[in-house]
Design a protein around this motif. Structure first.
Motif, mmCIF file in Angstrom:
data_model
loop_
_atom_site.group_PDB
_atom_site.id
_atom_site.type_symbol
_atom_site.label_atom_id
_atom_site.label_comp_id
_atom_site.label_asym_id
_atom_site.label_seq_id
_atom_site.Cartn_x
_atom_site.Cartn_y
_atom_site.Cartn_z
ATOM 1 N N LYS A 1 -0.444 -10.706 84.840
ATOM 2 C CA LYS A 1 -0.365 -11.935 85.639
ATOM 3 C C LYS A 1 -1.741 -12.307 86.186
ATOM 4 O O LYS A 1 -2.143 -13.471 86.155
ATOM 5 C CB LYS A 1 0.622 -11.758 86.792
ATOM 6 C CG LYS A 1 2.063 -11.654 86.367
ATOM 7 C CD LYS A 1 2.951 -11.394 87.570
ATOM 8 C CE LYS A 1 4.392 -11.194 87.212
ATOM 9 N NZ LYS A 1 5.232 -10.931 88.385
ATOM 10 N N GLN B 1 2.889 -10.881 78.653
ATOM 11 C CA GLN B 1 3.561 -10.767 79.944
ATOM 12 C C GLN B 1 5.052 -11.057 79.793
ATOM 13 O O GLN B 1 5.886 -10.351 80.333
ATOM 14 C CB GLN B 1 2.905 -11.715 80.957
ATOM 15 C CG GLN B 1 3.419 -11.593 82.364
ATOM 16 C CD GLN B 1 4.636 -12.476 82.635
ATOM 17 O OE1 GLN B 1 4.828 -13.502 81.997
ATOM 18 N NE2 GLN B 1 5.440 -12.070 83.580
ATOM 19 N N GLY B 2 5.376 -12.086 79.031
ATOM 20 C CA GLY B 2 6.778 -12.436 78.811
ATOM 21 C C GLY B 2 7.529 -11.347 78.060
ATOM 22 O O GLY B 2 8.670 -11.017 78.393
ATOM 23 N N ASP B 3 6.892 -10.775 77.047
ATOM 24 C CA ASP B 3 7.525 -9.690 76.290
ATOM 25 C C ASP B 3 7.763 -8.470 77.182
ATOM 26 O O ASP B 3 8.833 -7.859 77.139
ATOM 27 C CB ASP B 3 6.656 -9.286 75.092
ATOM 28 C CG ASP B 3 6.594 -10.361 74.020
ATOM 29 O OD1 ASP B 3 7.420 -11.302 74.054
ATOM 30 O OD2 ASP B 3 5.704 -10.264 73.147
ATOM 31 N N ARG C 1 2.238 -14.515 76.472
ATOM 32 C CA ARG C 1 3.235 -13.949 75.558
ATOM 33 C C ARG C 1 3.435 -12.460 75.834
ATOM 34 O O ARG C 1 4.575 -11.977 75.881
ATOM 35 C CB ARG C 1 2.809 -14.168 74.101
ATOM 36 C CG ARG C 1 3.194 -15.543 73.562
ATOM 37 C CD ARG C 1 3.001 -15.658 72.069
ATOM 38 N NE ARG C 1 1.633 -15.921 71.644
ATOM 39 C CZ ARG C 1 0.996 -17.067 71.802
ATOM 40 N NH1 ARG C 1 1.573 -18.068 72.399
ATOM 41 N NH2 ARG C 1 -0.228 -17.222 71.371
ATOM 42 N N TYR D 1 8.037 -8.432 80.463
ATOM 43 C CA TYR D 1 9.065 -8.800 81.437
ATOM 44 C C TYR D 1 10.458 -8.664 80.809
ATOM 45 O O TYR D 1 11.375 -8.113 81.415
ATOM 46 C CB TYR D 1 8.828 -10.223 81.941
ATOM 47 C CG TYR D 1 9.971 -10.787 82.748
ATOM 48 C CD1 TYR D 1 10.143 -10.445 84.078
ATOM 49 C CD2 TYR D 1 10.893 -11.650 82.163
ATOM 50 C CE1 TYR D 1 11.199 -10.955 84.815
ATOM 51 C CE2 TYR D 1 11.949 -12.160 82.897
ATOM 52 C CZ TYR D 1 12.092 -11.811 84.215
ATOM 53 O OH TYR D 1 13.145 -12.313 84.928
ATOM 54 N N THR D 2 10.597 -9.150 79.576
ATOM 55 C CA THR D 2 11.890 -9.068 78.889
ATOM 56 C C THR D 2 12.299 -7.618 78.673
ATOM 57 O O THR D 2 13.455 -7.248 78.935
ATOM 58 C CB THR D 2 11.818 -9.803 77.532
ATOM 59 O OG1 THR D 2 11.482 -11.175 77.770
ATOM 60 C CG2 THR D 2 13.134 -9.737 76.787
#
Length: 128
Positions: free
Chosen positions: A24, A57-59, A55, A61-62
């Motif tokens: 982040k 960070q999103g991966d 991308r 997080y998921t």
């Protein structure tokens, strides 16, 4: 994340939260760099780094969500989202109008610069 002797360096959840926080922070830094860059190719490079990091960070997080390490925030009401979008759109319009006013020179308080443009006193010659 176990060390060679079988003891954990730190709990996986803490380590992944640290990595998530760093991703982040990195996105913020890349965004600032892209915003402040003057060179189009440098700006594009930072934009690409920003998107790649988002991308990642999103991966992460998921994955953390699937492992019950990170709980999703409460769902936003559609009304609240629409209100925020409308506010952002109005701000964007005001900013565009302000920039157009300043760029056109028709602003009531437009003022010519009081310092002449500096001409370089050193010329650069490139040898081939």
């Amino acid at each position: 994340m176990n060390a060679q002797n079988g003891t954990a360096f730190m709990p996986d959840e803490d380590l992944l939260n640290t990595i998530l926080a760093d991703l982040k922070r990195t996105v913020k830094e890349y965004t600032t760099a892209a915003t402040e860059s003057n060179c189009p190719s440098v700006r594009q490079a930072f934009n690409e780094l920003t998107m790649d990091t988002l991308r990642l960070q999103g991966d992460l997080y998921t994955q953390m969500g699937q492992m019950n390490m990170y709980s999703a925030p409460a769902k936003a009401l559609r009304y609240d989202i629409d209100k925020q979008l409308q506010s952002a759109h109005q701000t964007q319009q005001k900013n565009q109008q302000f920039v157009q006013q300043k760029a056109s020179g028709t602003e009531q308080y437009a003022q010519a610069p009081n310092v002449p443009v500096h001409q370089p006193n050193v010329t650069t010659s490139y040898l081939m």
